[in-house]
Motif scaffolding. Structure first.
Motif, PDB file in Angstrom:
ATOM      1  N   LEU A   1     -34.303  71.515  93.259  1.00 43.86           N
ATOM      2  CA  LEU A   1     -34.900  70.555  94.647  1.00 43.86           C
ATOM      3  C   LEU A   1     -36.316  70.914  94.726  1.00 43.86           C
ATOM      4  O   LEU A   1     -36.733  72.089  95.224  1.00 43.86           O
ATOM      5  CB  LEU A   1     -33.861  70.961  95.533  1.00 43.86           C
ATOM      6  CG  LEU A   1     -34.175  70.182  97.073  1.00 43.86           C
ATOM      7  CD1 LEU A   1     -34.238  68.676  97.035  1.00 43.86           C
ATOM      8  CD2 LEU A   1     -33.308  70.817  98.149  1.00 43.86           C
ATOM      9  N   ASN A   2     -37.052  69.661  94.538  1.00 43.69           N
ATOM     10  CA  ASN A   2     -38.610  70.055  94.783  1.00 43.69           C
ATOM     11  C   ASN A   2     -38.947  71.324  93.612  1.00 43.69           C
ATOM     12  O   ASN A   2     -38.696  71.140  92.612  1.00 43.69           O
ATOM     13  CB  ASN A   2     -38.807  70.289  96.025  1.00 43.69           C
ATOM     14  CG  ASN A   2     -38.646  69.030  96.996  1.00 43.69           C
ATOM     15  OD1 ASN A   2     -38.544  67.962  96.426  1.00 43.69           O
ATOM     16  ND2 ASN A   2     -38.205  69.308  98.243  1.00 43.69           N
TER      17      ASN A   2
ATOM     18  N   VAL B   1     -35.034  61.364  91.096  1.00 42.84           N
ATOM     19  CA  VAL B   1     -34.232  62.008  90.153  1.00 42.84           C
ATOM     20  C   VAL B   1     -34.495  62.375  88.926  1.00 42.84           C
ATOM     21  O   VAL B   1     -35.122  61.316  88.301  1.00 42.84           O
ATOM     22  CB  VAL B   1     -32.472  61.548  90.203  1.00 42.84           C
ATOM     23  CG1 VAL B   1     -31.742  62.279  89.240  1.00 42.84           C
ATOM     24  CG2 VAL B   1     -32.006  61.519  91.633  1.00 42.84           C
ATOM     25  N   GLY B   2     -34.982  63.506  88.243  1.00 49.29           N
ATOM     26  CA  GLY B   2     -35.498  63.521  87.196  1.00 49.29           C
ATOM     27  C   GLY B   2     -34.374  64.067  86.186  1.00 49.29           C
ATOM     28  O   GLY B   2     -33.698  65.047  86.608  1.00 49.29           O
ATOM     29  N   GLU B   3     -34.360  63.680  85.058  1.00 52.22           N
ATOM     30  CA  GLU B   3     -33.401  64.081  84.160  1.00 52.22           C
ATOM     31  C   GLU B   3     -33.943  64.105  82.641  1.00 52.22           C
ATOM     32  O   GLU B   3     -34.807  63.202  82.195  1.00 52.22           O
ATOM     33  CB  GLU B   3     -32.193  63.160  84.021  1.00 52.22           C
ATOM     34  CG  GLU B   3     -30.979  63.304  83.254  1.00 52.22           C
ATOM     35  CD  GLU B   3     -29.949  62.375  83.252  1.00 52.22           C
ATOM     36  OE1 GLU B   3     -28.928  62.590  82.699  1.00 52.22           O
ATOM     37  OE2 GLU B   3     -29.921  61.484  83.992  1.00 52.22           O
TER      38      GLU B   3
ATOM     39  N   VAL C   1     -36.410  65.218  93.883  1.00 48.53           N
ATOM     40  CA  VAL C   1     -37.619  65.442  94.570  1.00 48.53           C
ATOM     41  C   VAL C   1     -37.395  64.578  96.045  1.00 48.53           C
ATOM     42  O   VAL C   1     -37.289  63.407  95.850  1.00 48.53           O
ATOM     43  CB  VAL C   1     -38.699  64.880  93.759  1.00 48.53           C
ATOM     44  CG1 VAL C   1     -40.128  64.994  94.528  1.00 48.53           C
ATOM     45  CG2 VAL C   1     -38.761  65.261  92.464  1.00 48.53           C
ATOM     46  N   THR C   2     -37.764  65.258  97.103  1.00 42.14           N
ATOM     47  CA  THR C   2     -37.917  64.748  98.420  1.00 42.14           C
ATOM     48  C   THR C   2     -39.321  64.390  98.794  1.00 42.14           C
ATOM     49  O   THR C   2     -40.190  64.816  98.024  1.00 42.14           O
ATOM     50  CB  THR C   2     -37.116  65.597  99.363  1.00 42.14           C
ATOM     51  OG1 THR C   2     -37.866  66.792  99.698  1.00 42.14           O
ATOM     52  CG2 THR C   2     -35.852  65.909  99.086  1.00 42.14           C
ATOM     53  N   VAL C   3     -39.808  63.869  99.780  1.00 47.68           N
ATOM     54  CA  VAL C   3     -40.896  63.715 100.064  1.00 47.68           C
ATOM     55  C   VAL C   3     -41.777  64.716 100.353  1.00 47.68           C
ATOM     56  O   VAL C   3     -43.069  64.980  99.887  1.00 47.68           O
ATOM     57  CB  VAL C   3     -41.113  62.845 101.584  1.00 47.68           C
ATOM     58  CG1 VAL C   3     -40.704  63.561 102.618  1.00 47.68           C
ATOM     59  CG2 VAL C   3     -42.633  62.181 101.661  1.00 47.68           C
TER      60      VAL C   3
ATOM     61  N   LEU D   1     -43.332  54.893  95.629  1.00 46.34           N
ATOM     62  CA  LEU D   1     -44.572  54.810  94.957  1.00 46.34           C
ATOM     63  C   LEU D   1     -44.937  55.769  94.019  1.00 46.34           C
ATOM     64  O   LEU D   1     -45.548  55.884  93.051  1.00 46.34           O
ATOM     65  CB  LEU D   1     -45.730  54.660  96.080  1.00 46.34           C
ATOM     66  CG  LEU D   1     -45.660  53.406  96.937  1.00 46.34           C
ATOM     67  CD1 LEU D   1     -46.887  53.066  97.896  1.00 46.34           C
ATOM     68  CD2 LEU D   1     -45.910  51.981  95.769  1.00 46.34           C
ATOM     69  N   THR D   2     -44.488  57.008  94.255  1.00 44.65           N
ATOM     70  CA  THR D   2     -44.586  58.296  93.556  1.00 44.65           C
ATOM     71  C   THR D   2     -43.668  58.052  92.523  1.00 44.65           C
ATOM     72  O   THR D   2     -44.225  58.381  91.241  1.00 44.65           O
ATOM     73  CB  THR D   2     -44.281  59.554  94.098  1.00 44.65           C
ATOM     74  OG1 THR D   2     -45.202  59.681  95.326  1.00 44.65           O
ATOM     75  CG2 THR D   2     -44.549  60.972  93.330  1.00 44.65           C
TER      76      THR D   2
END
Length: 469
Positions: free
Chosen positions: A6-7, A50-52, A79-81, A116-117
């Protein structure tokens, strides 16, 4: 145990798999930048990335965390803000929102920044149209939205200097923080083996179930199937396309061969919810939701598709999708069975496909009526026809009689007008919040005509049907 990053923090938790990712982030981790809005996936104030790892490459997608089960985060990077922040300065997305006065009350802003990120991290071409797609599910009620579109344009301007930017380039240019570069190796080292799943309600993406049953699913056992490999993938061979039911709408959107077979595929799929939901929603979930207006169900009915059904013990059977639905929200699927795949014959060079949808707003809405048609024509004769329509019956409706009537007939306005009368005899719409029964009958007729105007513009014009209908 559920294990993920998480982050910049590794999470190992025994929290219930069925609780929403949003609630875990906010209440267990106190990351309150991710906002609670609609809890239905419509406003995207709760957007996370979500990265995978896929084929040794880390890929990111945006999702709405309010309707995503925590268990689906297992083995991934969330990933949160807060996880996009740089030290002592704004990121490119944050600066663009600020510079263009694109925030007012600020409630929606974190979701836009994350989306946007995500666009910067995505594999999509870095143009303005794709940037707007990335924020298509994010709603703001204060700014008039044009300022946000200008912010997206500014982000695109920064990205256009580099094709397919690497993590290192994005870090150097202020799009993401440094820790992203180590995430691929950290995910490889993560002990995130397949977990033993309890016997409970099957859940894949959860985009429909969590709108209706979030509290129930948070308190009871769920059997998460989104990562079942045998339910994934798109394969094209021997003139047939086979799609695993865990495939998402975005999987279709990004499949180059399907886009060459169906040149208007992205145009059609853009009518199916927002990018965040398209990244989550599984085809199998859309089918078993059994909504009379399920967009992808109507889409695949018109392709005359078959579905593969399997059990955990390995028994399998096939069934035409048009025979799957038995009544309102009921279908031919036993308790121990799962939809495994959907398959259809690839269209010939003389086959033409179209999808139409009318709703109260153009995008991100439930259809009042939707329709799809696959029409094969040789020497101005319709050799095969498959027409489906939603919102006009208790089930997603394959129009057996209309399709049969068209087959073997000349491609003329007179025949199409006659076929529209057959269509009216096959449907039985009801009045509800999406329109009266008379309105839906009119829409059904007009969408039917629209298929032929769109597919055969050299044969039909709007005037052919307006004057004679």
């Amino acid at each position: 145990m559920i294990t993920f990053i998480l982050n910049n923090k590794t999470i190992i938790t025994s929290e219930h798999s069925g609780m929403t990712l949003l609630d875990f982030v906010r209440y267990e981790q106190r990351l309150t930048g991710t906002k609670i809005g609609c809890r239905e996936g419509d406003c995207a104030a709760c957007t996370v990335l979500v990265g995978e790892l896929k084929n040794n490459r880390l890929e990111y997608q945006s999702i709405t965390s309010c309707i995503s089960p925590l268990g689906n985060a297992h083995g991934k990077h969330i990933v949160t803000v807060e996880g996009t922040n740089l030290q002592n300065k704004l990121t490119v997305a944050q600066e663009a929102m600020k510079a263009n006065y694109a925030t007012q009350c600020g409630f929606c802003t974190p979701g836009f920044v994350v989306s946007l990120t995500g666009f910067a991290l995505s594999n999509s071409e870095k143009n303005y149209s794709n940037a707007l797609d990335a924020i298509s599910g994010n709603i703001c009620r204060c700014t008039g939205y044009k300022a946000i579109e200008k912010a997206a344009h500014q982000v695109v301007g920064k990205l256009k200097t580099k094709d397919n930017p690497s993590f290192s380039w994005l870090i150097e240019n202020g799009f993401i923080p440094n820790y992203f570069e180590a995430i691929p190796e950290r995910l490889k080292d993560l002990e995130a083996k397949d977990r033993n799943q309890p016997k409970g309600k099957y859940v894949s993406g959860g985009t429909d179930l969590y709108v209706q049953q979030a509290d129930h699913l948070a308190d009871n056992d769920v059997h998460l199937i989104a990562e079942k490999d045998y339910l994934k993938g798109i394969e094209i061979k021997d003139g047939t396309c086979i799609i695993g039911t865990n495939s998402t709408v975005s999987d279709l959107w990004n499949h180059s061969e399907l886009n060459s077979i169906f040149p208007n595929l992205k145009k059609h799929l853009k009518l199916v919810s927002s990018e965040q939901i398209r990244n989550m929603a599984s085809l199998g979930g859309n089918f078993v939701n059994a909504s009379p207006i399920g967009d992808m169900t109507i889409f695949f009915l018109a392709l005359n598709s078959d579905i593969g059904i399997s059990t955990e013990s390995g028994k399998e059977r096939n069934l035409p999708l048009k025979n799957f639905y038995q009544g309102y929200k009921t279908y031919d699927l036993k308790k121990e069975e799962l939809l495994k795949d959907i398959h259809f014959k690839l269209p010939s060079k003389n086959t033409f496909f179209n999808f139409e949808k009318v709703c109260k707003r153009t995008h991100l809405d439930i259809a009042s009526v939707n329709s799809a048609a696959s029409i094969s024509v040789e020497d101005n004769v319709i050799t095969e026809a498959h027409v489906a329509i939603g919102g006009v019956a208790a089930i997603p409706k394959y129009l057996h009689e209309t399709s049969a009537f068209l087959t073997g007939k000349a491609l003329t306005s007179e025949i199409i007008l006659e076929a529209s009368e057959v269509l009216q005899s096959e449907i039985l719409p009801i009045s509800d919040v999406r329109g009266t029964s008379d309105y839906k009958r009119l829409l059904g007729q007009q969408l039917f005509f629209a298929h032929f105007i769109e597919l055969f513009p050299e044969v039909f014009t709007l005037k052919d049907f307006v004057q004679n209908a």
